[in-house]
Design a protein around this motif. Structure first.
Motif, PDB file in Angstrom:
ATOM      1  N   LEU A 119       0.825  -1.204   0.000  1.00 53.42           N
ATOM      2  CA  LEU A 119       0.000   0.000   0.000  1.00 53.42           C
ATOM      3  C   LEU A 119       0.865   1.263   0.000  1.00 53.42           C
ATOM      4  O   LEU A 119       0.593   2.215  -0.755  1.00 53.42           O
ATOM      5  N   LEU A 120       1.904   1.288   0.837  1.00 49.05           N
ATOM      6  CA  LEU A 120       2.777   2.461   0.883  1.00 49.05           C
ATOM      7  C   LEU A 120       3.504   2.663  -0.447  1.00 49.05           C
ATOM      8  O   LEU A 120       3.641   3.790  -0.934  1.00 49.05           O
ATOM      9  N   GLY A 121       3.976   1.559  -1.008  1.00 49.40           N
ATOM     10  CA  GLY A 121       4.642   1.660  -2.300  1.00 49.40           C
ATOM     11  C   GLY A 121       3.701   2.152  -3.391  1.00 49.40           C
ATOM     12  O   GLY A 121       4.066   2.997  -4.206  1.00 49.40           O
ATOM     13  N   TYR A 122       2.478   1.610  -3.402  1.00 48.25           N
ATOM     14  CA  TYR A 122       1.490   2.024  -4.398  1.00 48.25           C
ATOM     15  C   TYR A 122       1.180   3.515  -4.262  1.00 48.25           C
ATOM     16  O   TYR A 122       1.186   4.256  -5.251  1.00 48.25           O
ATOM     17  N   CYS A 123       0.902   3.949  -3.034  1.00 45.01           N
ATOM     18  CA  CYS A 123       0.546   5.360  -2.814  1.00 45.01           C
ATOM     19  C   CYS A 123       1.694   6.287  -3.199  1.00 45.01           C
ATOM     20  O   CYS A 123       1.474   7.329  -3.831  1.00 45.01           O
ATOM     21  N   THR A 124       2.914   5.910  -2.831  1.00 48.88           N
ATOM     22  CA  THR A 124       4.064   6.757  -3.138  1.00 48.88           C
ATOM     23  C   THR A 124       4.265   6.893  -4.643  1.00 48.88           C
ATOM     24  O   THR A 124       4.502   7.995  -5.156  1.00 48.88           O
ATOM     25  N   VAL A 125       4.168   5.773  -5.353  1.00 55.56           N
ATOM     26  CA  VAL A 125       4.351   5.815  -6.808  1.00 55.56           C
ATOM     27  C   VAL A 125       3.255   6.641  -7.475  1.00 55.56           C
ATOM     28  O   VAL A 125       3.525   7.482  -8.338  1.00 55.56           O
ATOM     29  N   TYR A 126       2.006   6.428  -7.070  1.00 53.36           N
ATOM     30  CA  TYR A 126       0.885   7.133  -7.706  1.00 53.36           C
ATOM     31  C   TYR A 126       0.988   8.637  -7.456  1.00 53.36           C
ATOM     32  O   TYR A 126       0.860   9.450  -8.387  1.00 53.36           O
ATOM     33  N   ILE A 127       1.223   9.033  -6.197  1.00 55.57           N
ATOM     34  CA  ILE A 127       1.325  10.456  -5.875  1.00 55.57           C
ATOM     35  C   ILE A 127       2.530  11.084  -6.572  1.00 55.57           C
ATOM     36  O   ILE A 127       2.468  12.220  -7.051  1.00 55.57           O
ATOM     37  N   PHE A 128       3.623  10.333  -6.639  1.00 53.34           N
ATOM     38  CA  PHE A 128       4.813  10.818  -7.342  1.00 53.34           C
ATOM     39  C   PHE A 128       4.508  11.090  -8.812  1.00 53.34           C
ATOM     40  O   PHE A 128       4.886  12.135  -9.368  1.00 53.34           O
ATOM     41  N   MET A 129       3.812  10.170  -9.463  1.00 52.24           N
ATOM     42  CA  MET A 129       3.480  10.328 -10.878  1.00 52.24           C
ATOM     43  C   MET A 129       2.546  11.511 -11.099  1.00 52.24           C
ATOM     44  O   MET A 129       2.706  12.284 -12.051  1.00 52.24           O
ATOM     45  N   GLN A 130       1.556  11.677 -10.211  1.00 54.74           N
ATOM     46  CA  GLN A 130       0.635  12.796 -10.342  1.00 54.74           C
ATOM     47  C   GLN A 130       1.335  14.128 -10.100  1.00 54.74           C
ATOM     48  O   GLN A 130       1.073  15.111 -10.783  1.00 54.74           O
ATOM     49  N   THR A 131       2.220  14.162  -9.127  1.00 53.06           N
ATOM     50  CA  THR A 131       2.897  15.412  -8.787  1.00 53.06           C
ATOM     51  C   THR A 131       3.770  15.904  -9.922  1.00 53.06           C
ATOM     52  O   THR A 131       3.789  17.108 -10.244  1.00 53.06           O
ATOM     53  N   VAL A 157      -7.521   4.636  -5.155  1.00 57.48           N
ATOM     54  CA  VAL A 157      -7.222   5.460  -6.322  1.00 57.48           C
ATOM     55  C   VAL A 157      -7.674   6.898  -6.105  1.00 57.48           C
ATOM     56  O   VAL A 157      -6.940   7.846  -6.424  1.00 57.48           O
ATOM     57  N   ILE A 158      -8.871   7.091  -5.574  1.00 61.46           N
ATOM     58  CA  ILE A 158      -9.365   8.459  -5.364  1.00 61.46           C
ATOM     59  C   ILE A 158      -8.491   9.186  -4.344  1.00 61.46           C
ATOM     60  O   ILE A 158      -8.181  10.378  -4.501  1.00 61.46           O
ATOM     61  N   PHE A 159      -8.074   8.474  -3.295  1.00 63.75           N
ATOM     62  CA  PHE A 159      -7.203   9.103  -2.292  1.00 63.75           C
ATOM     63  C   PHE A 159      -5.866   9.506  -2.908  1.00 63.75           C
ATOM     64  O   PHE A 159      -5.404  10.650  -2.753  1.00 63.75           O
ATOM     65  N   THR A 160      -5.210   8.580  -3.601  1.00 64.81           N
ATOM     66  CA  THR A 160      -3.890   8.873  -4.155  1.00 64.81           C
ATOM     67  C   THR A 160      -3.970   9.890  -5.292  1.00 64.81           C
ATOM     68  O   THR A 160      -3.103  10.760  -5.415  1.00 64.81           O
ATOM     69  N   ALA A 161      -5.009   9.795  -6.129  1.00 57.17           N
ATOM     70  CA  ALA A 161      -5.154  10.756  -7.222  1.00 57.17           C
ATOM     71  C   ALA A 161      -5.413  12.155  -6.680  1.00 57.17           C
ATOM     72  O   ALA A 161      -4.859  13.139  -7.187  1.00 57.17           O
ATOM     73  N   SER A 162      -6.222  12.261  -5.638  1.00 56.07           N
ATOM     74  CA  SER A 162      -6.502  13.569  -5.040  1.00 56.07           C
ATOM     75  C   SER A 162      -5.263  14.124  -4.340  1.00 56.07           C
ATOM     76  O   SER A 162      -4.970  15.317  -4.427  1.00 56.07           O
ATOM     77  N   ALA A 163      -4.537  13.234  -3.636  1.00 58.65           N
ATOM     78  CA  ALA A 163      -3.308  13.678  -2.975  1.00 58.65           C
ATOM     79  C   ALA A 163      -2.264  14.121  -3.994  1.00 58.65           C
ATOM     80  O   ALA A 163      -1.587  15.148  -3.812  1.00 58.65           O
ATOM     81  N   GLY A 164      -2.123  13.362  -5.084  1.00 58.57           N
ATOM     82  CA  GLY A 164      -1.179  13.748  -6.122  1.00 58.57           C
ATOM     83  C   GLY A 164      -1.568  15.037  -6.811  1.00 58.57           C
ATOM     84  O   GLY A 164      -0.715  15.887  -7.105  1.00 58.57           O
ATOM     85  N   ALA A 165      -2.874  15.216  -7.072  1.00 59.17           N
ATOM     86  CA  ALA A 165      -3.348  16.457  -7.671  1.00 59.17           C
ATOM     87  C   ALA A 165      -3.099  17.632  -6.739  1.00 59.17           C
ATOM     88  O   ALA A 165      -2.744  18.730  -7.187  1.00 59.17           O
ATOM     89  N   SER A 166      -3.265  17.415  -5.432  1.00 56.32           N
ATOM     90  CA  SER A 166      -3.009  18.478  -4.456  1.00 56.32           C
ATOM     91  C   SER A 166      -1.533  18.868  -4.447  1.00 56.32           C
ATOM     92  O   SER A 166      -1.194  20.053  -4.409  1.00 56.32           O
ATOM     93  N   CYS A 167      -0.658  17.861  -4.473  1.00 54.60           N
ATOM     94  CA  CYS A 167       0.785  18.142  -4.508  1.00 54.60           C
ATOM     95  C   CYS A 167       1.154  18.927  -5.771  1.00 54.60           C
ATOM     96  O   CYS A 167       1.950  19.875  -5.721  1.00 54.60           O
ATOM     97  N   CYS A 168       0.578  18.524  -6.894  1.00 54.46           N
ATOM     98  CA  CYS A 168       0.843  19.224  -8.154  1.00 54.46           C
ATOM     99  C   CYS A 168       0.311  20.655  -8.090  1.00 54.46           C
ATOM    100  O   CYS A 168       0.969  21.595  -8.553  1.00 54.46           O
ATOM    101  N   TYR A 169      -0.871  20.833  -7.515  1.00 57.18           N
ATOM    102  CA  TYR A 169      -1.474  22.158  -7.363  1.00 57.18           C
ATOM    103  C   TYR A 169      -0.573  23.063  -6.519  1.00 57.18           C
ATOM    104  O   TYR A 169      -0.278  24.209  -6.896  1.00 57.18           O
ATOM    105  N   LEU A 170      -0.126  22.560  -5.367  1.00 58.44           N
ATOM    106  CA  LEU A 170       0.685  23.368  -4.465  1.00 58.44           C
ATOM    107  C   LEU A 170       2.055  23.650  -5.066  1.00 58.44           C
ATOM    108  O   LEU A 170       2.597  24.757  -4.914  1.00 58.44           O
ATOM    109  N   LEU A 171       2.630  22.672  -5.753  1.00 54.39           N
ATOM    110  CA  LEU A 171       3.921  22.891  -6.410  1.00 54.39           C
ATOM    111  C   LEU A 171       3.782  23.903  -7.535  1.00 54.39           C
ATOM    112  O   LEU A 171       4.654  24.777  -7.713  1.00 54.39           O
TER     113      LEU A 171
END
Length: 301
Positions: A119-131, A157-171
């Motif tokens: 789960l941690l690996g999946y979330c990290t990869v997904y958020i990294f890709m979105q960011t 997916v919704i959690f990681t996609a939203s978190a990645g979108a948030s990171c991209c937004y803030l960056l």
């Protein structure tokens, strides 16, 4: 959630977009409504906003990007070293459905005994890709459906996609304006005008953009802070708008054996259904606008 191949995660559009340069007079030229074509963005000087001849990032901005990239890399390494011996040949993003089936079979062996690490690996990869706007999150959505089922897969997916979108937004809020002007000058001006016209019903409009493949999600993530879309509106519309397409993708992950290519996920019927859902999200806006025109119209005595 990936031209233009229709996809709820159309990140692949970033690779094929034509990189346009912006003449300096565009930033000075007022729009027909008398307002600035692009809203000002705090933290970026006028000189920085006009850099378009080269990759428009200063040394400081590049350092910020590399620093965030390094933190994600360290997190991935920590997950990797806590896992049992893993075949490095499987640690790559699948490009075909066949490769995805192979990866699913391999990762599923570790899901029960090393669920937290997976789960941690999946979330990290997904958020990294979105960011960092890396194409291929649709593959990650299919993988979530295969490994965790529809309900848990959609939640993940919704959690990681939203978190990645948030990171991209803030960056992007920090360093994204010159980069967006370098990549999408014309599209950014169009998006600015549309957001300005729909400021009163912006939440419904953002949901419509998320549900339908009107604009790539990558573009929305990067450009929303630049055109002053408030973060609560952005994240709320993201969570709600990603649900329909996420359900389609995650559910398809349960039946990978029936897929021959990723393009089969979004056929004409599926895309039409997404557009219908998107239109429903803006019905309240249309009704309110119609009522406003009736009440504000001339009264005949």
């Amino acid at each position: 959630m990936e031209p233009r191949t229709i996809s709820p995660f159309p990140l692949a559009a970033l690779v094929t977009m034509e990189k346009a340069t912006v003449p300096t007079d565009v930033m000075k030229k007022p729009s027909t409504t008398g307002e600035e074509l692009l809203p000002p963005n705090q933290g970026i000087s006028n000189g920085d906003s006009r850099r378009t001849s080269q990759l428009p990032l200063t040394t400081f901005e590049t350092s910020v990007v590399l620093g965030i990239f390094g933190m994600f890399t360290i997190a991935l390494l920590c997950v990797y070293v806590t896992m049992p011996s893993v075949d490095p040949s499987f640690l790559k993003l699948p490009r075909t459905v066949a490769e995805l089936r192979t990866l699913t079979d391999y990762v599923s062996k570790y899901t029960d005994d090393y669920r937290l690490q997976v789960l941690l690996g999946y979330c990290t990869v997904y958020i990294f890709m979105q960011t960092f706007m890396i194409p291929g999150t649709i593959v990650m959505s299919l993988l979530a459906g295969s490994l965790f089922g529809v309900v848990q897969g959609m939640t993940l997916v919704i959690f990681t996609a939203s978190a990645g979108a948030s990171c991209c937004y803030l960056l992007s809020r920090l360093i994204g304006r010159p980069l967006a002007m370098w990549l999408w000058a014309d599209k950014l001006n169009f998006f600015t005008r549309e957001v300005t016209k729909r400021r009163e019903y912006l939440f419904n409009y953002m949901i419509f953009l998320r549900v339908t493949p009107t604009l790539p999600n990558t573009f929305i993530n990067v450009c929303s802070p630049i055109v002053n879309v408030p973060y609560p509106t952005f994240i709320g519309a993201t969570v709600i708008g990603l649900m329909p397409a996420t359900f389609v993708t995650v559910r398809a992950g349960l039946a990978l054996n029936t897929l021959s290519s990723f393009n089969e996920l979004y056929d004409v019927k599926t895309v039409s259904a997404l557009f219908c859902i998107g239109l429903v999200s803006i019905v309240p806006t249309i009704l309110k606008r119609s009522q406003s025109q009736v009440f504000d119209g001339p009264h005949i005595r």
